[in-house]
Structures are given as C-alpha cells and as structure tokens.
Design a protein around this motif. Structure first.
Motif, mmCIF file in Angstrom:
data_model
loop_
_atom_site.group_PDB
_atom_site.id
_atom_site.type_symbol
_atom_site.label_atom_id
_atom_site.label_comp_id
_atom_site.label_asym_id
_atom_site.label_seq_id
_atom_site.Cartn_x
_atom_site.Cartn_y
_atom_site.Cartn_z
ATOM 1 N N ALA A 154 0.827 -1.200 0.000
ATOM 2 C CA ALA A 154 0.000 0.000 0.000
ATOM 3 C C ALA A 154 0.866 1.257 0.000
ATOM 4 O O ALA A 154 2.029 1.223 0.428
ATOM 5 N N PRO A 155 0.317 2.391 -0.472
ATOM 6 C CA PRO A 155 1.101 3.635 -0.514
ATOM 7 C C PRO A 155 1.654 4.039 0.850
ATOM 8 O O PRO A 155 2.778 4.556 0.935
ATOM 9 N N TRP A 156 0.879 3.810 1.907
ATOM 10 C CA TRP A 156 1.391 4.185 3.227
ATOM 11 C C TRP A 156 2.617 3.359 3.593
ATOM 12 O O TRP A 156 3.481 3.806 4.366
ATOM 13 N N GLY A 157 2.711 2.155 3.013
ATOM 14 C CA GLY A 157 3.888 1.333 3.262
ATOM 15 C C GLY A 157 5.137 1.960 2.674
ATOM 16 O O GLY A 157 6.213 1.899 3.271
ATOM 17 N N ALA A 158 5.006 2.575 1.495
ATOM 18 C CA ALA A 158 6.144 3.257 0.883
ATOM 19 C C ALA A 158 6.592 4.427 1.744
ATOM 20 O O ALA A 158 7.797 4.677 1.904
ATOM 21 N N VAL A 159 5.638 5.141 2.318
ATOM 22 C CA VAL A 159 5.983 6.259 3.208
ATOM 23 C C VAL A 159 6.739 5.739 4.428
ATOM 24 O O VAL A 159 7.771 6.297 4.834
ATOM 25 N N GLY A 160 6.242 4.660 5.018
ATOM 26 C CA GLY A 160 6.935 4.071 6.164
ATOM 27 C C GLY A 160 8.314 3.568 5.805
ATOM 28 O O GLY A 160 9.259 3.701 6.589
ATOM 29 N N PHE A 161 8.440 2.987 4.611
ATOM 30 C CA PHE A 161 9.734 2.501 4.133
ATOM 31 C C PHE A 161 10.755 3.632 4.088
ATOM 32 O O PHE A 161 11.929 3.438 4.424
ATOM 33 N N LEU A 162 10.341 4.815 3.663
ATOM 34 C CA LEU A 162 11.250 5.949 3.544
ATOM 35 C C LEU A 162 11.563 6.587 4.893
ATOM 36 O O LEU A 162 12.663 7.131 5.085
ATOM 37 N N LEU A 163 10.610 6.525 5.827
ATOM 38 C CA LEU A 163 10.792 7.204 7.114
ATOM 39 C C LEU A 163 11.492 6.341 8.156
ATOM 40 O O LEU A 163 12.236 6.865 8.995
ATOM 41 N N LEU A 164 11.275 5.028 8.112
ATOM 42 C CA LEU A 164 11.827 4.156 9.150
ATOM 43 C C LEU A 164 13.352 4.232 9.236
ATOM 44 O O LEU A 164 13.898 4.322 10.350
ATOM 45 N N PRO A 165 14.087 4.195 8.118
ATOM 46 C CA PRO A 165 15.545 4.309 8.250
ATOM 47 C C PRO A 165 16.002 5.649 8.803
ATOM 48 O O PRO A 165 17.078 5.736 9.402
ATOM 49 N N LEU A 166 15.205 6.702 8.632
ATOM 50 C CA LEU A 166 15.563 7.999 9.212
ATOM 51 C C LEU A 166 15.471 7.934 10.734
ATOM 52 O O LEU A 166 16.322 8.492 11.444
ATOM 53 N N LEU A 167 14.438 7.252 11.244
ATOM 54 C CA LEU A 167 14.308 7.100 12.689
ATOM 55 C C LEU A 167 15.438 6.244 13.240
ATOM 56 O O LEU A 167 16.046 6.584 14.269
ATOM 57 N N PHE A 168 15.753 5.153 12.551
ATOM 58 C CA PHE A 168 16.861 4.312 12.991
ATOM 59 C C PHE A 168 18.183 5.072 12.885
ATOM 60 O O PHE A 168 19.056 4.947 13.756
ATOM 61 N N GLY A 169 18.335 5.867 11.833
ATOM 62 C CA GLY A 169 19.536 6.685 11.700
ATOM 63 C C GLY A 169 19.674 7.679 12.822
ATOM 64 O O GLY A 169 20.797 7.986 13.272
ATOM 65 N N LEU A 170 18.542 8.209 13.315
ATOM 66 C CA LEU A 170 18.601 9.112 14.458
ATOM 67 C C LEU A 170 19.110 8.380 15.689
ATOM 68 O O LEU A 170 19.916 8.916 16.463
ATOM 69 N N GLY A 171 18.665 7.134 15.869
ATOM 70 C CA GLY A 171 19.185 6.333 16.975
ATOM 71 C C GLY A 171 20.671 6.085 16.847
ATOM 72 O O GLY A 171 21.417 6.195 17.828
ATOM 73 N N LEU A 172 21.131 5.771 15.626
ATOM 74 C CA LEU A 172 22.568 5.593 15.416
ATOM 75 C C LEU A 172 23.322 6.902 15.648
ATOM 76 O O LEU A 172 24.461 6.896 16.117
ATOM 77 N N GLY A 173 22.680 8.017 15.318
ATOM 78 C CA GLY A 173 23.306 9.310 15.567
ATOM 79 C C GLY A 173 23.527 9.559 17.046
ATOM 80 O O GLY A 173 24.588 10.057 17.455
ATOM 81 N N PHE A 174 22.542 9.212 17.873
ATOM 82 C CA PHE A 174 22.720 9.361 19.321
ATOM 83 C C PHE A 174 23.788 8.412 19.841
ATOM 84 O O PHE A 174 24.542 8.766 20.755
ATOM 85 N N LEU A 175 23.847 7.198 19.280
ATOM 86 C CA LEU A 175 24.923 6.282 19.657
ATOM 87 C C LEU A 175 26.282 6.889 19.310
ATOM 88 O O LEU A 175 27.234 6.820 20.109
ATOM 89 N N ALA A 176 26.376 7.506 18.126
ATOM 90 C CA ALA A 176 27.625 8.148 17.718
ATOM 91 C C ALA A 176 27.987 9.292 18.671
ATOM 92 O O ALA A 176 29.155 9.459 19.055
ATOM 93 N N LEU A 177 27.005 10.086 19.069
ATOM 94 C CA LEU A 177 27.270 11.187 19.995
ATOM 95 C C LEU A 177 27.715 10.660 21.358
ATOM 96 O O LEU A 177 28.592 11.254 22.003
ATOM 97 N N LEU A 178 27.107 9.551 21.786
ATOM 98 C CA LEU A 178 27.493 8.967 23.070
ATOM 99 C C LEU A 178 28.964 8.571 23.061
ATOM 100 O O LEU A 178 29.697 8.818 24.025
ATOM 101 N N VAL A 179 29.397 7.949 21.974
ATOM 102 C CA VAL A 179 30.809 7.581 21.862
ATOM 103 C C VAL A 179 31.675 8.825 21.798
ATOM 104 O O VAL A 179 32.739 8.898 22.436
ATOM 105 N N ALA A 180 31.235 9.841 21.067
ATOM 106 C CA ALA A 180 32.046 11.043 20.869
ATOM 107 C C ALA A 180 32.302 11.793 22.172
ATOM 108 O O ALA A 180 33.415 12.286 22.399
ATOM 109 N N VAL A 181 31.294 11.890 23.030
ATOM 110 C CA VAL A 181 31.478 12.681 24.249
ATOM 111 C C VAL A 181 32.305 11.942 25.294
ATOM 112 O O VAL A 181 32.740 12.548 26.276
ATOM 113 N N HIS A 182 32.531 10.642 25.086
ATOM 114 C CA HIS A 182 33.350 9.868 26.021
ATOM 115 C C HIS A 182 34.755 9.577 25.493
ATOM 116 O O HIS A 182 35.670 9.340 26.281
#
Length: 264
Positions: free
Chosen positions: A141-169
């Motif tokens: 369904a079309p909403w699935g395509a929207v979710g497909f495009l947005l989900l990696p951005l949310l996961f990337g945000l999580g990886l970004g916080f992981l990267a910041l956690l490593v950086a500040v330590h």
C-alpha cells in the motif's frame, strides 16, 4: 542573562545544523560513505550475485531484498564521521568558544543530529531512485512506501545518538572510529540484509534475529512488499526509540557535565 536576550534553541540549532551540513559537503569521505559507497555496493553486488542468489529470477528480485541493507549501509557508515566531527569540536576548542556565547547548551548537538537526518534523507532518496531502474518496486500500500522511507531515518537518528554517546566519552577521534566502525560492520554483516536467517550458520542465526539492523531491514521489506507488517514495524520502531532514549539520555548527561565546566 535576562529573559529578553535568552537565545532561541530552535534558531541556534538551525544555525548549527547549517554549519554541520556545510562541513559535510566539504568532507569527501562523508559524502562517499553516505551516498557513493552504498550505490557502488548495490551496483556491484547486484551485478555479481543476483543470478547466484536468484538463478531463476532477475536483478529486480535481488534489489528488492537487498535495497534496505544498502540504505542502512550509507546511514551507518556515515555515523562514525558524525562522531568524529563532534569529538573534534569538543577537543579543538570550538565547543568551549560556543559555551562563552549566549547559545543554548544543546544547540550544537541538536544541530548535528538535524544535519545527519537531512544527510540520511539524501541517502534514502538516492539509493531508492537508483534502485528503481534496477528493478526495485513498491508493491504494498502507498502508506507502506511512506513508512519505508521514514523508518531508516528514525533508525539513523538512533545511530546518531549512539555516535554522539561515543564522541562525548572518547579521548580522541581515533578512538571514536575504532569503537564505532566494528559495531557498524558487525551490525550489517551479521544481519539478514542479503541472506535469509535460515541460510545463515547456526550460531549466527539467533544473533541475526535480534540484531537491530535485521529488525529494521525486515520491517522495511514488509512495508515495501506487503505481508505481516505490524509486528516487524513495531519492533523496528522500538529498537530505534530505545537507541534514541538510552543513548540520547547518556550522551546529553555527559555533554551537560562537560558544558558545566569552566570554558577554556
């Protein structure tokens, strides 16, 4: 500082994100890892392995399965560059100079994450656009395509916080790369990105099933091509939110402690 001159977090965050984006565009390594590398990997692996993995199928069958991994490759391999840039700011004196100015404490980190999300969006868009002529198709369904495009951005945000956690330590930029690169490599290659869990070696299968990269990849496949969607997406969102909350809280706590120290 009076309330009338209190800085605006949103405005300063946008200024910092603009700076981060400009630095990213000037850094060929980050551009290559976030955009060029996943494209080359997709093209080379499709040309080399599509007929081996799907001998009776076409290139599109391989791209349909592998494209989520190729997207995450670009997002994940750029995360250490984010951490390295943040660590460099913390140790070069830039962060100390910012703390002497009327700028909110969190604007620098928030700006970095906004810039990273924008970069991840470019990665998603470019990989999908190049994948289309190779045979990738959204069949749900079309909403699935929207979710497909947005989900990696949310996961990337999580990886970004992981990267910041490593950086500040981390004591230096080299430690940042030495810590994050193995994590990203293990996450991607001990996953179901290209090989179904049942075809992996026995000792790898339980690791692959709980690997957050596998979880996000399976959710993206369900969103793009249909099938059971609710549980894979909920599990992927849960992993992403957990990374944001846990790594974000720890990174921000450490960063606030650093910012509370006298500048210089």
């Amino acid at each position: 500082m009076s309330a009338s001159v209190r800085p605006a977090l949103v405005g300063d965050t946008l200024v910092m994100s603009g700076r981060a984006l400009r630095l990213t565009m000037r850094d060929p390594v980050t551009v290559v890892l976030s955009v060029i590398f996943p494209l080359l990997l997709m093209l080379l692996m499709t040309a080399s392995f599509a007929k081996i993995v799907y001998p009776t199928g076409g290139y599109g069958d391989f791209v349909d399965i592998g494209l989520p991994l190729f997207i995450l490759v670009g997002i994940a391999f750029a995360a250490p560059m984010t951490a390295a840039a943040t660590a460099s700011d913390l140790r070069s004196g830039f962060d100390a100079r910012i703390r002497t100015m009327p700028v909110p404490t969190l604007a620098a980190l928030a700006g970095r994450l906004v810039a990273d999300t924008a970069r991840s969006a470019v990665t998603v868009a470019v990989v999908v656009v190049v994948g289309l002529p190779l045979g990738f198709r959204f069949t749900a369904a079309p909403w699935g395509a929207v979710g497909f495009l947005l989900l990696p951005l949310l996961f990337g945000l999580g990886l970004g916080f992981l990267a910041l956690l490593v950086a500040v330590h981390a004591p230096d930029v080299e430690t940042v790369n030495a810590t994050l690169n193995p994590i990203m490599l293990l996450g991607m290659f001990l996953s179901t990105g290209l090989v179904p869990s049942a075809d992996l070696p026995g000792w790898v299968q339980p690791v692959a099933r709980v690997n957050p990269f596998s979880v996000v990849i399976e959710a993206m496949r369900a969103l793009a091509h249909g099938g059971p969607t609710a549980w894979p997406v909920l599990e992927a969102v849960a992993w992403s939110v957990a990374l944001v909350v846990v790594c974000g809280a720890l990174a921000l706590r450490t960063y606030r402690r650093r910012s509370a120290r006298p500048a210089g």
